[in-house]
Motif scaffolding. Structure first.
Motif, PDB file in Angstrom:
ATOM      1  N   ASP A 254       6.334  -4.223  -0.356  1.00 13.52           N
ATOM      2  CA  ASP A 254       6.365  -2.833  -0.812  1.00 13.52           C
ATOM      3  C   ASP A 254       5.169  -2.038  -0.284  1.00 13.52           C
ATOM      4  N   THR A 255       4.521  -2.565   0.721  1.00 13.91           N
ATOM      5  CA  THR A 255       3.345  -1.926   1.301  1.00 13.91           C
ATOM      6  C   THR A 255       3.753  -0.762   2.195  1.00 13.91           C
ATOM      7  N   THR A 256       3.093   0.364   1.974  1.00 12.33           N
ATOM      8  CA  THR A 256       3.307   1.541   2.819  1.00 12.33           C
ATOM      9  C   THR A 256       1.955   1.986   3.363  1.00 12.33           C
ATOM     10  N   ALA A 257       1.999   2.771   4.407  1.00 16.60           N
ATOM     11  CA  ALA A 257       0.763   3.305   4.982  1.00 16.60           C
ATOM     12  C   ALA A 257       0.130   4.290   4.006  1.00 16.60           C
ATOM     13  N   PRO A 258      -1.193   4.345   3.981  1.00 13.86           N
ATOM     14  CA  PRO A 258      -1.841   5.331   3.109  1.00 13.86           C
ATOM     15  C   PRO A 258      -1.617   6.735   3.654  1.00 13.86           C
ATOM     16  N   PRO A 259      -1.638   7.735   2.766  1.00 16.73           N
ATOM     17  CA  PRO A 259      -1.443   9.104   3.244  1.00 16.73           C
ATOM     18  C   PRO A 259      -2.701   9.616   3.944  1.00 16.73           C
ATOM     19  N   MET A 260      -2.508  10.617   4.768  1.00 16.69           N
ATOM     20  CA  MET A 260      -3.664  11.333   5.312  1.00 16.69           C
ATOM     21  C   MET A 260      -4.235  12.154   4.165  1.00 16.69           C
ATOM     22  N   MET A 261      -5.525  12.083   3.988  1.00 17.53           N
ATOM     23  CA  MET A 261      -6.148  12.788   2.861  1.00 17.53           C
ATOM     24  C   MET A 261      -6.138  14.296   3.125  1.00 17.53           C
TER      25      MET A 261
END
Length: 159
Positions: free
Chosen positions: A84-91
């Motif tokens: 269930d790992t997704t890329a972190p969002p751009m802050m």
């Protein structure tokens, strides 16, 4: 892209590529989770900086709805690719506190929600099916309703 790396890692045989439907569904989930994570950051921003209770109420509702939807999307992703790992969002760049915060927040969220509407509209027209197609419809409906609520707030607060 992290979703593609997650997909490749989730395959039992490193030479086996997941089919296009799975890749497309996983990509939609990854992008929508990132989008919702940015909305959570924006909701927290409003809870900390807004003066109007109505905006704080909207931010609280957004936080609840999008947290629930992120969990739902991660469950679907785990079933598709085994993680269930997704890329972190751009802050996102913070909106400064002050008298213009609420106007900027409302205007920015109208545009931000359009991103989820566009993403979900594209997903609906592609290989996203079943539960994800239902989520795409729900996202489109909810984000449009909130956009209208933000526009109405702008008209009331800033005639």
């Amino acid at each position: 892209m992290v979703a593609a790396a997650s997909l490749a890692a989730a395959c039992d045989d490193s030479t086996t590529e997941p089919d296009a439907d799975v890749r497309e569904q996983a990509s939609y989930i990854n992008q929508l989770v990132q989008h919702h994570q940015i909305a959570l950051i924006r909701a927290d921003e409003a809870l900390a900086k807004a003066n109007r209770q109505g905006l704080k109420n909207v931010a609280t509702r957004m936080r609840t709805d999008q947290t629930r939807e992120i969990a739902e999307l991660r469950t679907i992703l785990r079933g598709l690719v085994g993680t269930d790992t997704t890329a972190p969002p751009m802050m996102p760049q913070p909106i400064p506190a002050g008298p213009e915060f609420e106007r900027q927040w409302l205007t920015m969220l109208i545009n931000h929600h359009q991103g989820a509407i566009d993403l979900s509209t594209l997903a609906h027209g592609s290989n996203v099916r079943g539960q994800l197609d239902s989520i795409a419809h729900r996202v489109i409906d909810m984000q449009r309703q909130e956009q209208q609520e933000f526009r109405d707030s702008l008209r009331v607060y800033y005639p």
